[in-house]
Design a protein around this motif. Structure first.
Motif, PDB file in Angstrom:
ATOM      1  N   SER A  89      77.852 -40.209   1.762  1.00 45.18           N
ATOM      2  CA  SER A  89      78.309 -41.094   2.840  1.00 45.18           C
ATOM      3  C   SER A  89      77.159 -41.447   3.774  1.00 45.18           C
ATOM      4  N   MET A  90      76.891 -42.731   3.922  1.00 45.49           N
ATOM      5  CA  MET A  90      75.833 -43.193   4.814  1.00 45.49           C
ATOM      6  C   MET A  90      74.503 -42.487   4.523  1.00 45.49           C
ATOM      7  N   ASN A  91      74.313 -42.097   3.260  1.00 41.77           N
ATOM      8  CA  ASN A  91      73.091 -41.412   2.838  1.00 41.77           C
ATOM      9  C   ASN A  91      72.831 -40.149   3.659  1.00 41.77           C
ATOM     10  N   CYS A  92      73.916 -39.455   4.037  1.00 41.71           N
ATOM     11  CA  CYS A  92      73.782 -38.334   4.984  1.00 41.71           C
ATOM     12  C   CYS A  92      73.165 -37.087   4.363  1.00 41.71           C
ATOM     13  N   GLN A  93      73.334 -36.891   3.029  1.00 40.49           N
ATOM     14  CA  GLN A  93      72.716 -35.750   2.349  1.00 40.49           C
ATOM     15  C   GLN A  93      72.946 -34.446   3.121  1.00 40.49           C
ATOM     16  N   SER A  94      74.207 -34.092   3.263  1.00 42.01           N
ATOM     17  CA  SER A  94      74.576 -33.014   4.191  1.00 42.01           C
ATOM     18  C   SER A  94      74.543 -31.619   3.593  1.00 42.01           C
ATOM     19  N   SER A  95      74.053 -31.471   2.369  1.00 41.83           N
ATOM     20  CA  SER A  95      74.026 -30.126   1.805  1.00 41.83           C
ATOM     21  C   SER A  95      72.786 -29.364   2.250  1.00 41.83           C
ATOM     22  N   HIS A  96      72.877 -28.054   2.153  1.00 43.16           N
ATOM     23  CA  HIS A  96      71.737 -27.159   2.319  1.00 43.16           C
ATOM     24  C   HIS A  96      71.805 -26.204   1.143  1.00 43.16           C
ATOM     25  N   LEU A  97      70.756 -26.156   0.333  1.00 47.53           N
ATOM     26  CA  LEU A  97      70.768 -25.400  -0.911  1.00 47.53           C
ATOM     27  C   LEU A  97      69.825 -24.202  -0.818  1.00 47.53           C
ATOM     28  N   VAL A  98      70.329 -23.038  -1.177  1.00 46.43           N
ATOM     29  CA  VAL A  98      69.516 -21.823  -1.218  1.00 46.43           C
ATOM     30  C   VAL A  98      69.539 -21.310  -2.652  1.00 46.43           C
ATOM     31  N   PHE A  99      68.376 -21.305  -3.313  1.00 48.21           N
ATOM     32  CA  PHE A  99      68.248 -20.844  -4.691  1.00 48.21           C
ATOM     33  C   PHE A  99      67.786 -19.387  -4.672  1.00 48.21           C
ATOM     34  N   ILE A 100      68.679 -18.492  -5.035  1.00 47.79           N
ATOM     35  CA  ILE A 100      68.409 -17.061  -4.957  1.00 47.79           C
ATOM     36  C   ILE A 100      67.979 -16.554  -6.329  1.00 47.79           C
ATOM     37  N   LYS A 101      66.724 -16.089  -6.408  1.00 49.96           N
ATOM     38  CA  LYS A 101      66.169 -15.583  -7.663  1.00 49.96           C
ATOM     39  C   LYS A 101      65.823 -14.099  -7.600  1.00 49.96           C
ATOM     40  N   GLY A 102      65.230 -13.668  -6.508  1.00 48.83           N
ATOM     41  CA  GLY A 102      64.745 -12.298  -6.400  1.00 48.83           C
ATOM     42  C   GLY A 102      65.863 -11.281  -6.277  1.00 48.83           C
ATOM     43  N   GLN A 103      65.620 -10.081  -6.791  1.00 49.88           N
ATOM     44  CA  GLN A 103      66.643  -9.031  -6.753  1.00 49.88           C
ATOM     45  C   GLN A 103      66.968  -8.587  -5.332  1.00 49.88           C
ATOM     46  N   GLU A 104      65.988  -8.601  -4.451  1.00 47.09           N
ATOM     47  CA  GLU A 104      66.264  -8.227  -3.062  1.00 47.09           C
ATOM     48  C   GLU A 104      67.234  -9.216  -2.423  1.00 47.09           C
ATOM     49  N   ALA A 105      67.006 -10.508  -2.672  1.00 41.24           N
ATOM     50  CA  ALA A 105      67.915 -11.531  -2.144  1.00 41.24           C
ATOM     51  C   ALA A 105      69.275 -11.441  -2.812  1.00 41.24           C
ATOM     52  N   LYS A 106      69.299 -11.107  -4.112  1.00 44.01           N
ATOM     53  CA  LYS A 106      70.576 -10.946  -4.812  1.00 44.01           C
ATOM     54  C   LYS A 106      71.384  -9.793  -4.203  1.00 44.01           C
ATOM     55  N   GLN A 107      70.698  -8.724  -3.818  1.00 41.52           N
ATOM     56  CA  GLN A 107      71.391  -7.600  -3.191  1.00 41.52           C
ATOM     57  C   GLN A 107      72.006  -8.013  -1.863  1.00 41.52           C
ATOM     58  N   ARG A 108      71.319  -8.878  -1.126  1.00 42.08           N
ATOM     59  CA  ARG A 108      71.876  -9.395   0.125  1.00 42.08           C
ATOM     60  C   ARG A 108      73.149 -10.200  -0.139  1.00 42.08           C
ATOM     61  N   LEU A 109      73.184 -10.872  -1.279  1.00 43.28           N
ATOM     62  CA  LEU A 109      74.340 -11.684  -1.637  1.00 43.28           C
ATOM     63  C   LEU A 109      75.514 -10.834  -2.105  1.00 43.28           C
TER      64      LEU A 109
END
Length: 201
Positions: free
Chosen positions: A50-70
């Motif tokens: 909509s109106m080229n708003c591009q309202s997403s925010h994407l977080v690509f989780i690869k590392g095991q430490e970040a996976k543990q946080r998830l």
């Protein structure tokens, strides 16, 4: 002049992206590189919003430490498969997407102020279009030969507190990403017939 029929994608492409594509619960032990992730974004970003708003925010989780946080925000049935997936993507809504509107949609000079002053419009627009961009991510991933396992089944409040404590971003859904194990998908469920879901007026 190219006809509409000539511009249609091949049957093989349509099968890869839609008719034969599956949602996967298990993935092969093959990593997804940062370069692949950036290529994925460079494709999905062209999908309309909509109106080229591009309202997403994407977080690509690869590392095991970040996976543990998830992990703590995931329902038990989603924990093991998400920890094992090469990448888990948090598809979130950016509640301040309107900050970019003067650059992204200069055709309406007052767009930023319009969203800034109307919280209901802001929030519904952010959620709708982050959902769209998450769907574009799935389609783009399949086009690039990757497989996806989109899911809800998590505690949004806990996830947002862990990854977005400042409150600007709000999680929408998750996508596990990689190269699917062929036996790692449930039998395909039926789809509603056109007459059950759609109409032509």
């Amino acid at each position: 002049m190219q006809s509409a029929q000539d511009s249609q994608l091949s049957a093989q492409t349509l099968e890869q992206v839609f008719s034969s594509a599956r949602s996967f619960n298990r993935f092969q032990d093959i990593q997804v590189s940062d370069e692949q992730i950036k290529q994925l974004y460079d494709l999905l970003k062209w999908g309309p919003t909509s109106m080229n708003c591009q309202s997403s925010h994407l977080v690509f989780i690869k590392g095991q430490e970040a996976k543990q946080r998830l992990q703590n925000s995931l329902m038990p049935g989603n924990q093991e498969k998400s920890l094992a997936a090469p990448v888990t993507v948090i598809v979130a809504s950016d509640t301040q997407f309107y900050q970019h509107m003067p650059t992204q949609f200069p055709a309406v000079p007052g767009a930023k102020q319009m969203f800034e002053e109307n919280a209901a419009l802001r929030d519904s627009t952010a959620f709708r279009n982050s959902s769209l961009q998450g769907a574009y991510l799935i389609m783009a991933a399949r086009m690039l030969g990757l497989d996806c396992g989109p899911m809800s089944g998590f505690d949004n409040t806990a996830l947002d507190a862990e990854f977005f404590p400042e409150g600007r971003y709000q999680s929408n859904f998750l996508i596990n990403l990689g190269y699917g194990e062929k036996d790692g998908a449930h039998p395909r469920g039926p789809r509603l017939a056109f007459e059950e879901l759609a109409q032509i007026l």
